[in-house]
Design a protein around this motif. Sequence first.
Motif, PDB file in Angstrom:
ATOM      1  N   ASN A  35      -8.346   0.874   2.271  1.00 42.58           N
ATOM      2  CA  ASN A  35      -8.243   0.603   0.833  1.00 42.58           C
ATOM      3  C   ASN A  35      -8.974  -0.675   0.435  1.00 42.58           C
ATOM      4  OD1 ASN A  35      -7.024   2.643  -0.607  1.00 42.58           O
ATOM      5  ND2 ASN A  35      -4.963   1.819  -0.438  1.00 42.58           N
ATOM      6  N   VAL A  36      -8.864  -1.696   1.255  1.00 43.20           N
ATOM      7  CA  VAL A  36      -9.556  -2.960   0.943  1.00 43.20           C
ATOM      8  C   VAL A  36     -11.046  -2.705   0.775  1.00 43.20           C
ATOM      9  CG1 VAL A  36     -10.238  -5.204   1.891  1.00 43.20           C
ATOM     10  CG2 VAL A  36      -7.845  -4.470   2.021  1.00 43.20           C
ATOM     11  N   GLU A  37     -11.618  -1.940   1.691  1.00 44.25           N
ATOM     12  CA  GLU A  37     -13.059  -1.680   1.644  1.00 44.25           C
ATOM     13  C   GLU A  37     -13.438  -0.797   0.455  1.00 44.25           C
ATOM     14  OE1 GLU A  37     -15.153  -3.301   3.489  1.00 44.25           O
ATOM     15  OE2 GLU A  37     -13.469  -4.258   4.517  1.00 44.25           O
ATOM     16  N   ILE A  38     -12.641   0.221   0.183  1.00 49.40           N
ATOM     17  CA  ILE A  38     -13.014   1.130  -0.902  1.00 49.40           C
ATOM     18  C   ILE A  38     -12.921   0.431  -2.259  1.00 49.40           C
ATOM     19  CG2 ILE A  38     -10.827   2.294  -1.516  1.00 49.40           C
ATOM     20  CD1 ILE A  38     -12.442   4.947  -1.245  1.00 49.40           C
ATOM     21  N   HIS A  39     -11.993  -0.495  -2.396  1.00 52.28           N
ATOM     22  CA  HIS A  39     -11.894  -1.239  -3.654  1.00 52.28           C
ATOM     23  C   HIS A  39     -13.077  -2.190  -3.832  1.00 52.28           C
ATOM     24  CE1 HIS A  39      -8.162   0.100  -5.492  1.00 52.28           C
ATOM     25  NE2 HIS A  39      -7.658   0.205  -4.278  1.00 52.28           N
ATOM     26  N   LYS A  40     -13.551  -2.786  -2.742  1.00 48.05           N
ATOM     27  CA  LYS A  40     -14.760  -3.611  -2.818  1.00 48.05           C
ATOM     28  C   LYS A  40     -15.940  -2.758  -3.299  1.00 48.05           C
ATOM     29  CE  LYS A  40     -13.625  -6.780   1.007  1.00 48.05           C
ATOM     30  NZ  LYS A  40     -14.012  -7.148   2.399  1.00 48.05           N
ATOM     31  N   MET A  41     -16.035  -1.539  -2.779  1.00 48.10           N
ATOM     32  CA  MET A  41     -17.153  -0.652  -3.114  1.00 48.10           C
ATOM     33  C   MET A  41     -17.064  -0.164  -4.560  1.00 48.10           C
ATOM     34  SD  MET A  41     -17.272   1.465   0.458  1.00 48.10           S
ATOM     35  CE  MET A  41     -18.785   2.367   0.123  1.00 48.10           C
ATOM     36  N   LYS A  42     -15.863   0.044  -5.044  1.00 45.72           N
ATOM     37  CA  LYS A  42     -15.700   0.419  -6.454  1.00 45.72           C
ATOM     38  C   LYS A  42     -16.181  -0.720  -7.349  1.00 45.72           C
ATOM     39  CE  LYS A  42     -11.799   3.664  -6.137  1.00 45.72           C
ATOM     40  NZ  LYS A  42     -10.447   3.994  -6.624  1.00 45.72           N
ATOM     41  N   LYS A  43     -15.768  -1.931  -7.019  1.00 44.44           N
ATOM     42  CA  LYS A  43     -16.098  -3.091  -7.850  1.00 44.44           C
ATOM     43  C   LYS A  43     -17.601  -3.351  -7.881  1.00 44.44           C
ATOM     44  CE  LYS A  43     -14.722  -7.909  -8.610  1.00 44.44           C
ATOM     45  NZ  LYS A  43     -13.847  -9.020  -8.137  1.00 44.44           N
ATOM     46  N   SER A  44     -18.271  -3.157  -6.749  1.00 40.96           N
ATOM     47  CA  SER A  44     -19.700  -3.458  -6.659  1.00 40.96           C
ATOM     48  C   SER A  44     -20.588  -2.321  -7.163  1.00 40.96           C
ATOM     49  CB  SER A  44     -20.077  -3.756  -5.207  1.00 40.96           C
ATOM     50  OG  SER A  44     -19.997  -2.568  -4.415  1.00 40.96           O
ATOM     51  N   GLY A  45     -20.011  -1.131  -7.319  1.00 42.53           N
ATOM     52  CA  GLY A  45     -20.814   0.030  -7.708  1.00 42.53           C
ATOM     53  C   GLY A  45     -21.370   0.794  -6.522  1.00 42.53           C
ATOM     54  N   GLU A  46     -21.135   0.301  -5.316  1.00 46.39           N
ATOM     55  CA  GLU A  46     -21.660   0.971  -4.121  1.00 46.39           C
ATOM     56  C   GLU A  46     -21.046   2.353  -3.932  1.00 46.39           C
ATOM     57  OE1 GLU A  46     -22.304   0.128   0.665  1.00 46.39           O
ATOM     58  OE2 GLU A  46     -20.856  -1.085  -0.475  1.00 46.39           O
ATOM     59  N   LEU A  47     -19.785   2.507  -4.289  1.00 45.84           N
ATOM     60  CA  LEU A  47     -19.133   3.804  -4.120  1.00 45.84           C
ATOM     61  C   LEU A  47     -19.871   4.878  -4.918  1.00 45.84           C
ATOM     62  CD1 LEU A  47     -16.807   5.540  -3.056  1.00 45.84           C
ATOM     63  CD2 LEU A  47     -15.490   4.881  -5.086  1.00 45.84           C
TER      64      LEU A  47
END
Length: 297
Positions: free
Chosen positions: A261-273
């Motif tokens: 979850n920590v990683e996926i939230h970082k990716m959501k915030k950055s637009g990488e997801l």
Amino acid sequence: MAPTRSARSPNIARRSLLRGGAALGAAGALGVAATGCSKVPTGDTLARLKSQGTVRLGIAGEAPYGYIDDQGKFTGEAVELAKVIFKRLGVGKVQPVATDFSSLIPGLNSQQFDVVSAGMYINKDRCAQVVFADPEYQMLDSFIVKKGNPKNLTSYADIKRTGAKMATGTGYAEIDYAIGNGIPEKEIVILQDPVAGLNAVESGRVDVFAGTALTGREVVKKSTKAEATEPFAPLVNGEKKVDGGGFAFRKLDTGLRDAFNVEIHKMKKSGELFRILEPFGFTKSEMTTLTAEELCR
């Protein structure tokens, strides 16, 4: 229900989807035979995965979530996302293991996989069996129908009203949506996947195949006989239902889920997801701030 890819286009021909499904089935059988075990491991699962260098990812052979492409490579939204996140968690290799959608949670809990992601919606019943990461996308439903939508089917209530013959996939949430709108379960045709659904609609064996909006619009792209209806939110107990799909973990693996979850939230915030999901047909309207906790209620 609910399957990711490399940067190449997800517009896959029907034949390659079928071929991929067959290959996935074989790979799944091999994967189960090779990796199944009878004992539930104890201790820190993430530490174990780092030590062995491999995470086994349960998928269901459905584009765009997890499948084999034309070059014989495992790919899909779930596969590509898992590669990025687990590498950041210190696990270098993702080993996809394919099975039927309905076998994913039992396979996870019997140690055939370490984690599951296959376009699986997060809902209360599943949350009683596994723990989910927060969803990487939200999804509406859509129908595959004949060109021109001759029965004007835009909701489950329309299927009930017209007496249209409906099909959907094994274990799909759409089964419950149909039943909730008064369609008898015994009248719902269960098919292997959306490609089989497209074939059934084109041949006239069924009037409609119900599935996710993303899968519907991808599957019909090369069809001259069928189309996908506009996305819609199913009505459940009089309320619109928006679903979210996410990775599932065993109940004891909350530590692994939390790290994910920590990683996926970082990716959501950055637009990488979104950059990872977009090549597989996802749009910005399918990005979400929903949480697993909300969807488990």
